[in-house]
Design a protein around this motif. Structure first.
Motif, PDB file in Angstrom:
ATOM      1  N   ASP A  90       0.829  -1.098   0.024  1.00 12.09           N
ATOM      2  CA  ASP A  90       0.057   0.000  -0.111  1.00 12.09           C
ATOM      3  C   ASP A  90       0.985   1.225   0.029  1.00 12.09           C
ATOM      4  N   PRO A  91       0.435   2.380  -0.458  1.00 14.28           N
ATOM      5  CA  PRO A  91       1.104   3.578  -0.540  1.00 14.28           C
ATOM      6  C   PRO A  91       1.405   3.854   0.917  1.00 14.28           C
ATOM      7  N   GLY A  92       2.800   4.209   1.276  1.00 12.33           N
ATOM      8  CA  GLY A  92       3.186   4.688   2.600  1.00 12.33           C
ATOM      9  C   GLY A  92       3.373   3.283   3.292  1.00 12.33           C
ATOM     10  N   GLU A  93       3.221   2.087   2.884  1.00 12.25           N
ATOM     11  CA  GLU A  93       3.430   1.256   3.856  1.00 12.25           C
ATOM     12  C   GLU A  93       4.634   0.962   4.191  1.00 12.25           C
ATOM     13  N   ILE A  94       4.827   0.565   5.475  1.00 13.44           N
ATOM     14  CA  ILE A  94       6.306   0.153   6.075  1.00 13.44           C
ATOM     15  C   ILE A  94       7.002  -0.912   5.573  1.00 13.44           C
ATOM     16  N   MET A  95       7.989  -0.535   4.786  1.00 11.99           N
ATOM     17  CA  MET A  95       8.901  -1.794   4.106  1.00 11.99           C
ATOM     18  C   MET A  95      10.004  -1.822   4.868  1.00 11.99           C
ATOM     19  N   THR A  96      10.723  -2.933   4.669  1.00 11.31           N
ATOM     20  CA  THR A  96      11.898  -3.440   5.509  1.00 11.31           C
ATOM     21  C   THR A  96      13.072  -4.128   4.530  1.00 11.31           C
ATOM     22  N   LYS A  97      14.382  -3.856   4.979  1.00 11.67           N
ATOM     23  CA  LYS A  97      15.283  -4.256   4.365  1.00 11.67           C
ATOM     24  C   LYS A  97      16.377  -4.790   5.209  1.00 11.67           C
ATOM     25  N   VAL A  98      16.959  -5.965   5.414  1.00 11.30           N
ATOM     26  CA  VAL A  98      18.124  -6.209   6.233  1.00 11.30           C
ATOM     27  C   VAL A  98      19.432  -6.111   5.674  1.00 11.30           C
ATOM     28  N   VAL A  99      20.322  -5.368   6.400  1.00 12.14           N
ATOM     29  CA  VAL A  99      21.801  -5.090   6.059  1.00 12.14           C
ATOM     30  C   VAL A  99      22.834  -5.682   6.669  1.00 12.14           C
ATOM     31  N   LYS A 100      24.026  -5.647   6.101  1.00  8.91           N
ATOM     32  CA  LYS A 100      25.166  -6.235   6.856  1.00  8.91           C
ATOM     33  C   LYS A 100      25.296  -5.391   8.041  1.00  8.91           C
ATOM     34  N   PRO A 101      26.038  -6.154   9.247  1.00  9.92           N
ATOM     35  CA  PRO A 101      26.371  -5.244  10.289  1.00  9.92           C
ATOM     36  C   PRO A 101      27.178  -4.233  10.120  1.00  9.92           C
ATOM     37  N   GLU A 102      28.140  -4.439   9.256  1.00 10.79           N
ATOM     38  CA  GLU A 102      29.184  -3.138   8.883  1.00 10.79           C
ATOM     39  C   GLU A 102      28.640  -2.014   8.195  1.00 10.79           C
ATOM     40  N   MET A 103      27.606  -2.335   7.360  1.00  8.48           N
ATOM     41  CA  MET A 103      26.834  -1.281   6.572  1.00  8.48           C
ATOM     42  C   MET A 103      25.748  -0.502   7.757  1.00  8.48           C
ATOM     43  N   GLY A 104      25.393  -1.581   8.422  1.00  6.63           N
ATOM     44  CA  GLY A 104      24.595  -0.954   9.467  1.00  6.63           C
ATOM     45  C   GLY A 104      25.128   0.071  10.487  1.00  6.63           C
ATOM     46  N   GLU A 105      26.296  -0.272  10.847  1.00  3.88           N
ATOM     47  CA  GLU A 105      27.028   0.708  11.796  1.00  3.88           C
ATOM     48  C   GLU A 105      27.457   1.750  11.153  1.00  3.88           C
TER      49      GLU A 105
END
Length: 440
Positions: free
Chosen positions: A254-269
């Motif tokens: 849906d428009p504006g619906e919360i989407m998710t993405k998992v990223v590598k720990p080093e990229m997250g930091e």
């Protein structure tokens, strides 16, 4: 928790995509010098006076540097190696030389932008300290104590940014939010987590039941279709591929619906520190990216909210790379870094495709997508991950609004790690009171 019923083996991963966003030239702003001076009025202890003249000097030096960079840019822009000007050598060297000149132009442009940004930050620091001292002088004068204030410098900007390599600045004394390492401020309310696991569970039924219901509405056998979603499209008949597309198109973001993405720990930091590069642990390579953007394989929050540990994410999102090095969640990982943000359906496509050119082309025609997606196994091409989670491919783009990063823990809880605010960047909220968003 609903499980995805299968009659076929689960496929374990989707292709790893590498960001190629050019790196940004980072220039840190030095902290201004201070000198001690005695405080008057009988006060005990020493105080500090800020010499803002050093910041004026710094601004002037940065301005001169900017002029020099622009002069270099004009020189580089005027360089052009044509075949005639190069003579005999021109026929083989002009392309190489002009490519080098183009790269040089890009580097000069980045350097100029970095110097301009540093000058702006230095000015903001100077004005902040001038205004702070002026306000303190007014307060002391009102209390009957005379204090010489520095020259006024306008409105008070945030405190100076640090170099981005350490923890974020602590919250101001007495509460009132915090500053990030870019010098921007956010209130306590802005830093409260909004995209928690519970808040993302916006659909009344599990993902599997949504697939079954859509298949039934279109006249297909729901259980047979559910099992088919876990097969590579290359293994399906043309009629089954058409069925896959028809049913998968019924599952919308849906428009504006919360989407998710998992990223590598080093990229997250690196993201939490507003950096534009990180060293990939699996290869030692330096990767560049924009922490204010998101792209690649993404999933709806309402689907991923059904799972609560790194191991579940690794299985359902098909993140087992069999040792290839691209997975963001290693086997046995204690935490997973997950970004959550309002999606933009105009920048997302269902992950249709195939593991061979012919199947990829057929899925393109069936779906009406602009280009085929011929990706290597274990990509399925059905629009689902190998664990049965609906998947979209998002074109890399700026976040439309706020974004949040959560640490999903192996004990089934999660905690808010950071908040992204437009034009202010990421705030690392770990260690702040109230940053935990544990969910059993």
């Amino acid at each position: 928790m609903a499980t995805h019923h299968t009659s076929t083996p689960h496929h374990t991963s989707t292709p790893h995509h590498t960001d190629t966003t050019p790196s940004h030239h980072e220039t840190s702003t030095p902290h201004p010098a201070r000198e001690p001076h005695p405080t008057g009025g009988g006060s005990s202890g020493g105080g500090y006076a800020l010499h803002t003249d050093s910041l004026h000097t710094m601004e002037s030096n940065l301005g001169a540097t900017k002029d020099k960079v622009h002069a270099v840019g004009r020189t580089v822009s005027g360089a052009n190696f044509g075949a005639q000007s190069m003579g005999v050598v021109g026929s083989t060297m002009t392309g190489t030389l002009n490519t080098t000149v183009s790269a040089a132009k890009e580097h000069v442009t980045r350097a100029g932008k970095a110097v301009e940004d540093a000058g702006a930050r230095t000015k903001a620091v100077r004005e902040h300290y001038q205004t702070t001292e002026a306000n303190a002088a007014d307060t002391m004068t009102a209390a009957g104590k005379h204090v010489d204030a520095p020259k006024a410098g306008g409105s008070a900007p945030p405190p100076p940014p640090n170099d981005g390599g350490g923890p974020p600045p602590p919250p101001p004394p007495g509460g009132g939010g915090m500053h990030n390492n870019q010098g921007h401020h956010a209130t306590d309310a802005e830093l409260d987590g909004q995209y928690t696991r519970d808040s993302m569970q916006t659909r009344p039924t599990s993902t599997d039941n949504q697939i079954r219901d859509a298949a039934s509405r279109l006249g297909y056998d729901p259980d047979r279709h559910l099992a088919m979603t876990l097969q590579p499209t290359a293994n399906l008949t043309p009629a089954q591929r058409a069925e896959i597309v028809a049913v998968r198109n019924e599952l919308h973001a849906d428009p504006g619906e919360i989407m998710t993405k998992v990223v590598k720990p080093e990229m997250g930091e690196a993201t939490l520190q507003n950096k534009t590069s990180y060293v990939e642990l699996s290869t030692g390579d330096t990767k560049t990216f924009d922490p204010g953007q998101v792209g690649g394989s993404v999933a709806r929050g309402s689907d991923t909210a059904q799972y609560g540990t790194p191991a579940e994410y690794r299985g359902k999102l098909a993140l087992d790379d069999n040792g290839a090095g691209w997975t963001p969640i290693e086997a046995g990982a204690p935490h997973a870094y997950q970004v959550r943000y309002p999606g933009d359906s105009n920048k997302m496509e269902i992950s249709y495709g195939g593991t061979d050119a012919g199947t990829a082309h057929e899925m393109q025609v069936l779906s009406g997508q602009p280009a085929p997606r011929p990706w290597d196994p274990p990509f399925l091409g059905t629009g689902y991950t190998g664990g049965g989670v609906p998947e979209w491919i998002q074109t890399r783009a700026d976040y439309r609004g706020r974004a949040e990063m959560y640490l999903v823990h192996s004990d089934g809880t999660e905690s808010l790690a950071g908040v992204y605010l437009p034009d202010r960047g990421w705030f690392d909220v770990r260690g702040r009171g109230g940053s935990s968003a544990g969910t059993p």
